[in-house]
Design an enzyme around this catalytic site. Sequence first.
Site, PDB file in Angstrom:
ATOM      1  N   VAL A   1     130.563  41.911 -21.785  1.00 52.01           N
ATOM      2  CA  VAL A   1     129.502  41.048 -21.072  1.00 52.01           C
ATOM      3  C   VAL A   1     128.263  41.698 -21.707  1.00 52.01           C
ATOM      4  CG1 VAL A   1     128.636  40.998 -18.972  1.00 52.01           C
ATOM      5  CG2 VAL A   1     130.336  41.532 -18.618  1.00 52.01           C
ATOM      6  N   ILE A   2     128.255  43.181 -22.031  1.00 48.27           N
ATOM      7  CA  ILE A   2     126.848  43.377 -23.021  1.00 48.27           C
ATOM      8  C   ILE A   2     126.852  42.596 -24.671  1.00 48.27           C
ATOM      9  CG2 ILE A   2     125.968  45.866 -23.871  1.00 48.27           C
ATOM     10  CD1 ILE A   2     126.974  47.029 -21.306  1.00 48.27           C
TER      11      ILE A   2
ATOM     12  N   ARG B   1     132.042  51.484 -19.958  1.00 48.12           N
ATOM     13  CA  ARG B   1     130.736  52.415 -19.362  1.00 48.12           C
ATOM     14  C   ARG B   1     131.910  53.107 -19.242  1.00 48.12           C
ATOM     15  NH1 ARG B   1     125.827  51.962 -19.733  1.00 48.12           N
ATOM     16  NH2 ARG B   1     125.160  53.143 -17.613  1.00 48.12           N
TER      17      ARG B   1
ATOM     18  N   ASP C   1     128.828  52.644  -9.462  1.00 43.23           N
ATOM     19  CA  ASP C   1     129.969  53.064 -10.892  1.00 43.23           C
ATOM     20  C   ASP C   1     131.099  54.020 -11.273  1.00 43.23           C
ATOM     21  OD1 ASP C   1     128.714  51.070 -11.958  1.00 43.23           O
ATOM     22  OD2 ASP C   1     127.844  51.324 -13.765  1.00 43.23           O
TER      23      ASP C   1
ATOM     24  N   HIS D   1     119.589  16.176  -3.660  1.00 38.92           N
ATOM     25  CA  HIS D   1     119.852  15.193  -4.959  1.00 38.92           C
ATOM     26  C   HIS D   1     118.264  15.262  -4.979  1.00 38.92           C
ATOM     27  CE1 HIS D   1     120.703  11.991  -7.951  1.00 38.92           C
ATOM     28  NE2 HIS D   1     119.920  11.275  -7.692  1.00 38.92           N
TER      29      HIS D   1
HETATM   30  P1  FAD Z   1     123.261  53.751 -12.196  1.00 37.92           P
HETATM   31  O1  FAD Z   1     122.511  53.162 -12.334  1.00 37.92           O
HETATM   32  O2  FAD Z   1     124.493  54.298 -13.673  1.00 37.92           O
HETATM   33  O3  FAD Z   1     122.587  55.221 -11.618  1.00 37.92           O
HETATM   34  C1  FAD Z   1     123.155  56.484 -11.492  1.00 37.92           C
HETATM   35  C2  FAD Z   1     121.762  57.467 -11.247  1.00 37.92           C
HETATM   36  O4  FAD Z   1     122.380  58.914 -10.792  1.00 37.92           O
HETATM   37  C3  FAD Z   1     120.547  57.606 -12.517  1.00 37.92           C
HETATM   38  O5  FAD Z   1     119.767  57.402 -12.771  1.00 37.92           O
HETATM   39  C4  FAD Z   1     121.760  58.708 -13.181  1.00 37.92           C
HETATM   40  O6  FAD Z   1     120.355  59.574 -13.864  1.00 37.92           O
HETATM   41  C5  FAD Z   1     121.226  59.607 -11.631  1.00 37.92           C
HETATM   42  N1  FAD Z   1     122.200  60.725 -11.639  1.00 37.92           N
HETATM   43  C6  FAD Z   1     123.678  61.115 -12.344  1.00 37.92           C
HETATM   44  N2  FAD Z   1     124.384  62.501 -12.046  1.00 37.92           N
HETATM   45  C7  FAD Z   1     123.317  62.885 -11.625  1.00 37.92           C
HETATM   46  C8  FAD Z   1     123.103  63.872 -10.448  1.00 37.92           C
HETATM   47  N3  FAD Z   1     123.699  64.760 -10.926  1.00 37.92           N
HETATM   48  N4  FAD Z   1     121.842  64.234 -10.486  1.00 37.92           N
HETATM   49  C9  FAD Z   1     120.950  63.881  -9.896  1.00 37.92           C
HETATM   50  N5  FAD Z   1     121.108  62.495 -10.292  1.00 37.92           N
HETATM   51  C10 FAD Z   1     121.910  62.311 -11.359  1.00 37.92           C
HETATM   52  N6  FAD Z   1     125.658  45.135 -13.119  1.00 37.92           N
HETATM   53  C11 FAD Z   1     124.584  43.772 -13.088  1.00 37.92           C
HETATM   54  O7  FAD Z   1     125.296  43.897 -11.469  1.00 37.92           O
HETATM   55  N7  FAD Z   1     123.937  42.796 -13.318  1.00 37.92           N
HETATM   56  C12 FAD Z   1     123.611  42.940 -14.116  1.00 37.92           C
HETATM   57  O8  FAD Z   1     123.012  42.047 -14.793  1.00 37.92           O
HETATM   58  C13 FAD Z   1     123.712  44.177 -15.272  1.00 37.92           C
HETATM   59  N8  FAD Z   1     123.515  44.055 -16.158  1.00 37.92           N
HETATM   60  C14 FAD Z   1     123.661  45.087 -16.943  1.00 37.92           C
HETATM   61  C15 FAD Z   1     123.179  45.686 -18.450  1.00 37.92           C
HETATM   62  C16 FAD Z   1     123.465  46.605 -19.108  1.00 37.92           C
HETATM   63  C17 FAD Z   1     123.311  46.704 -20.685  1.00 37.92           C
HETATM   64  C18 FAD Z   1     123.937  47.593 -18.458  1.00 37.92           C
HETATM   65  C19 FAD Z   1     124.142  49.265 -19.192  1.00 37.92           C
HETATM   66  C20 FAD Z   1     124.728  47.538 -17.009  1.00 37.92           C
HETATM   67  C21 FAD Z   1     124.561  46.340 -16.495  1.00 37.92           C
HETATM   68  N9  FAD Z   1     124.838  46.337 -15.593  1.00 37.92           N
HETATM   69  C22 FAD Z   1     124.505  45.699 -14.902  1.00 37.92           C
HETATM   70  C23 FAD Z   1     125.643  47.118 -14.694  1.00 37.92           C
HETATM   71  C24 FAD Z   1     124.651  48.030 -13.913  1.00 37.92           C
HETATM   72  O9  FAD Z   1     123.415  48.941 -14.424  1.00 37.92           O
HETATM   73  C25 FAD Z   1     125.829  49.347 -13.286  1.00 37.92           C
HETATM   74  O10 FAD Z   1     126.792  48.510 -12.144  1.00 37.92           O
HETATM   75  C26 FAD Z   1     124.624  50.095 -11.783  1.00 37.92           C
HETATM   76  O11 FAD Z   1     123.451  50.418 -12.353  1.00 37.92           O
HETATM   77  C27 FAD Z   1     125.523  50.840 -11.298  1.00 37.92           C
HETATM   78  O12 FAD Z   1     124.459  51.207 -10.178  1.00 37.92           O
HETATM   79  P2  FAD Z   1     124.887  53.137  -9.966  1.00 37.92           P
HETATM   80  O13 FAD Z   1     123.685  53.544  -8.969  1.00 37.92           O
HETATM   81  O14 FAD Z   1     126.261  53.144  -8.958  1.00 37.92           O
HETATM   82  O15 FAD Z   1     124.714  53.909 -11.323  1.00 37.92           O
HETATM   83  P1  NAD Z   2     132.820  45.039 -20.699  1.00 31.28           P
HETATM   84  O1  NAD Z   2     134.506  45.676 -20.531  1.00 31.28           O
HETATM   85  O2  NAD Z   2     132.642  44.206 -20.461  1.00 31.28           O
HETATM   86  O3  NAD Z   2     133.379  44.880 -22.715  1.00 31.28           O
HETATM   87  C1  NAD Z   2     133.376  45.531 -23.756  1.00 31.28           C
HETATM   88  C2  NAD Z   2     134.441  44.715 -24.465  1.00 31.28           C
HETATM   89  O4  NAD Z   2     134.700  45.691 -25.428  1.00 31.28           O
HETATM   90  C3  NAD Z   2     135.908  44.164 -23.808  1.00 31.28           C
HETATM   91  O5  NAD Z   2     136.210  42.986 -24.434  1.00 31.28           O
HETATM   92  C4  NAD Z   2     136.651  45.173 -24.580  1.00 31.28           C
HETATM   93  O6  NAD Z   2     138.037  45.313 -24.833  1.00 31.28           O
HETATM   94  C5  NAD Z   2     136.269  45.482 -25.668  1.00 31.28           C
HETATM   95  N1  NAD Z   2     136.894  47.115 -26.438  1.00 31.28           N
HETATM   96  C6  NAD Z   2     137.178  48.102 -25.877  1.00 31.28           C
HETATM   97  N2  NAD Z   2     136.845  49.079 -27.316  1.00 31.28           N
HETATM   98  C7  NAD Z   2     137.174  48.135 -27.980  1.00 31.28           C
HETATM   99  C8  NAD Z   2     137.117  48.396 -29.362  1.00 31.28           C
HETATM  100  N3  NAD Z   2     137.759  49.888 -29.316  1.00 31.28           N
HETATM  101  N4  NAD Z   2     136.886  47.715 -30.633  1.00 31.28           N
HETATM  102  C9  NAD Z   2     136.389  46.730 -29.892  1.00 31.28           C
HETATM  103  N5  NAD Z   2     136.317  45.843 -28.767  1.00 31.28           N
HETATM  104  C10 NAD Z   2     136.898  47.234 -27.666  1.00 31.28           C
HETATM  105  O7  NAD Z   2     132.057  46.075 -20.839  1.00 31.28           O
HETATM  106  P2  NAD Z   2     130.382  46.643 -21.345  1.00 31.28           P
HETATM  107  O8  NAD Z   2     130.294  45.225 -22.189  1.00 31.28           O
HETATM  108  O9  NAD Z   2     130.389  47.472 -22.229  1.00 31.28           O
HETATM  109  O10 NAD Z   2     129.901  46.350 -20.034  1.00 31.28           O
HETATM  110  C11 NAD Z   2     129.783  47.732 -19.162  1.00 31.28           C
HETATM  111  C12 NAD Z   2     129.873  47.404 -18.228  1.00 31.28           C
HETATM  112  O11 NAD Z   2     128.602  46.862 -17.184  1.00 31.28           O
HETATM  113  C13 NAD Z   2     130.746  45.950 -17.890  1.00 31.28           C
HETATM  114  O12 NAD Z   2     131.693  46.856 -16.924  1.00 31.28           O
HETATM  115  C14 NAD Z   2     129.511  45.277 -16.903  1.00 31.28           C
HETATM  116  O13 NAD Z   2     130.272  45.221 -15.408  1.00 31.28           O
HETATM  117  C15 NAD Z   2     128.605  45.655 -16.595  1.00 31.28           C
HETATM  118  N6  NAD Z   2     127.396  44.789 -16.851  1.00 31.28           N
HETATM  119  C16 NAD Z   2     127.482  43.450 -16.230  1.00 31.28           C
HETATM  120  C17 NAD Z   2     126.271  43.250 -16.954  1.00 31.28           C
HETATM  121  C18 NAD Z   2     126.631  41.643 -15.473  1.00 31.28           C
HETATM  122  O14 NAD Z   2     126.817  41.970 -14.710  1.00 31.28           O
HETATM  123  N7  NAD Z   2     125.515  40.687 -15.960  1.00 31.28           N
HETATM  124  C19 NAD Z   2     125.687  43.052 -17.543  1.00 31.28           C
HETATM  125  C20 NAD Z   2     125.972  44.222 -18.249  1.00 31.28           C
HETATM  126  C21 NAD Z   2     127.129  45.309 -18.672  1.00 31.28           C
END
Ligand code: FAD
Ligand code: NAD
Length: 474
Positions: free
Chosen positions: A189-190, A278, A318, A450
């Site tokens: 996805v990323i 991740r 997460d 529509h």
């Molecule tokens: P996090 O968002 O990681 O939040 C955890 C927080 O806890 C952080 O602020 C961290 O600093 C804090 N923390 C950790 N340990 C401690 C501690 N001991 N004390 C105090 N604070 C602490 N998901 C979607 O659904 N749609 C998307 O479009 C999407 N796009 C993404 C794009 C990217 C580039 C990435 C990396 C991720 C994306 N995701 C997306 C995934 C999404 O960001 C995560 O699933 C979501 O943020 C999880 O929420 P969380 O609260 O579990 O964790």
């Molecule tokens: P991902 O699991 O979507 O993709 C990781 C990809 O890397 C997979 O296709 C996997 O086969 C490949 N891979 C793993 N090890 C490898 C290696 N050694 N060499 C080459 N390829 C390898 O994970 P991501 O893209 O890193 O995203 C992380 C998480 O963040 C996902 O779980 C996703 O749900 C969340 N996310 C969600 C969104 C969204 O909802 N639009 C956007 C960004 C991220």
Amino acid sequence: MDFDVIVIGGGPAGYPAAIRAAQNGLKVACMDGWKNYDGSRAFGGTCLNAGCIPSKALLESTELLHRAQVEFAAHGIETGKVSFDLSKMQKRKASIVKNMTGGIQQLLKAAGVTALQGHGQLLPGREVEFTAVDGSVQRLKAQHVVLASGSQPTALPTAPFDGEHIVDSWGALEMSSVPKRLGIIGAGVIGLELGSVWRRLGSEVVMLEAMPDFLPMADSQVAKEALKHFKKLGLDVRLGAKVTAAKVVKGAVEVSYTDGDGAAQSLKVDKLIVAIGRRPHTTGLLAEGTGVTLDQRGFIQVDEHCHTGVENVWAVGDCVRGAMLAHKAKEEGVAVADRIAGQYAHVNYAVIPSVIYTAPEIAWVGLSEQQAKASGREVKVGTFPFLASGRARAMEASQGFAKVVSDAADDTLLGVHIIGPMAGELIGEAVLAMEYGSSTEDLQRTIHAHPTLSEAVHEAALAADKRAIDMPNR
Ligand code: FAD
Ligand code: NAD
């Protein structure tokens, strides 16, 4: 100080848990340790600071740019050469992020939650040691503790992050110039979202994906269609690629890998993004003797109610099993807050939508055709191409299709898969239908305005019974 609930983590799992707990009349603290590159602190976690929101801001800007470059002429709009200013795009993104993360602090305040910036550590007996940003330490006590510490990028030992040439997804969102040659390890996805951003800005993008299949988590018909469009955009996706080494030589990254046939290959790029998934973030979260356990992959172990097994200690988002998605995290946080208050709560894990915000956009919910068949059911399938949608045609966005997968025996809707314009918005209807246990006939008998894109979902449902109106039934 004593609280009814202490939430550790202020991302999409933690802050909704805190707000709902406060709505339920409890005394709540939410602590978050997020630190930005510039040293500033912010609530909102990965999603708001380095994930969902900044990536969508850049996806929107670059999609507009791309459409202006390749689509406007078809509308009869003459622009001359379209150019862009990356620093303005980045500033716009940063201001959206700042606005949204500031909004969370206001929401916490309005709900009466004590918002604390700093690190939290669970001690035995539901005590929490809080280390504030200024270094001061205090012990807080709570009836319930919710762990919502999130996740962080998985590192690849053969291509270690250096923060400059080999970066993670956060680094990839912050680049201040467009790399001429961009490598991405992982076509998930990323990789696809950020690959689209930088490709549209002009990078030559090569993606090295370890798996032999493209997007194996999606319906295979959708994955096939998606690959076709990504290739057209210029994403060079190389499947079955195993990276053996990556090193920085004279400002460039030299990547060695074996291709799908096992032959040794090399690639030279200016920047390398590693996006291979991740992993749960639990560093410094649990003191000795709390009783909270981690599974083999480092996730906090919980039952189906997000309970850790230690009295009144919960974990959500997460850092626990399941999809790493912000909306899954949010629902778990809210559900736990309701359970703590003795109320009914339920998270329907079978009906969590997935969206990939590329162009065309990809979205699905429920079972793919392959999963439905593998479950032993007799399956009926209907698809409808956006080419036959008047609205999609008017939008100059007629790529892709909607697909409905149903149980042939009892007509239950098993899955809906969309690749095409606004797929992420369209999937909402399917999520609601499946949440209500709707049949395919229910969707067929629902009136869709529509001309709208949603008619494609309607027609796909009709097509499952060979009753589509706006295309020949096969
Ligand atoms: P996090 O968002 O990681 O939040 C955890 C927080 O806890 C952080 O602020 C961290 O600093 C804090 N923390 C950790 N340990 C401690 C501690 N001991 N004390 C105090 N604070 C602490 N998901 C979607 O659904 N749609 C998307 O479009 C999407 N796009 C993404 C794009 C990217 C580039 C990435 C990396 C991720 C994306 N995701 C997306 C995934 C999404 O960001 C995560 O699933 C979501 O943020 C999880 O929420 P969380 O609260 O579990 O964790
Ligand atoms: P991902 O699991 O979507 O993709 C990781 C990809 O890397 C997979 O296709 C996997 O086969 C490949 N891979 C793993 N090890 C490898 C290696 N050694 N060499 C080459 N390829 C390898 O994970 P991501 O893209 O890193 O995203 C992380 C998480 O963040 C996902 O779980 C996703 O749900 C969340 N996310 C969600 C969104 C969204 O909802 N639009 C956007 C960004 C991220």
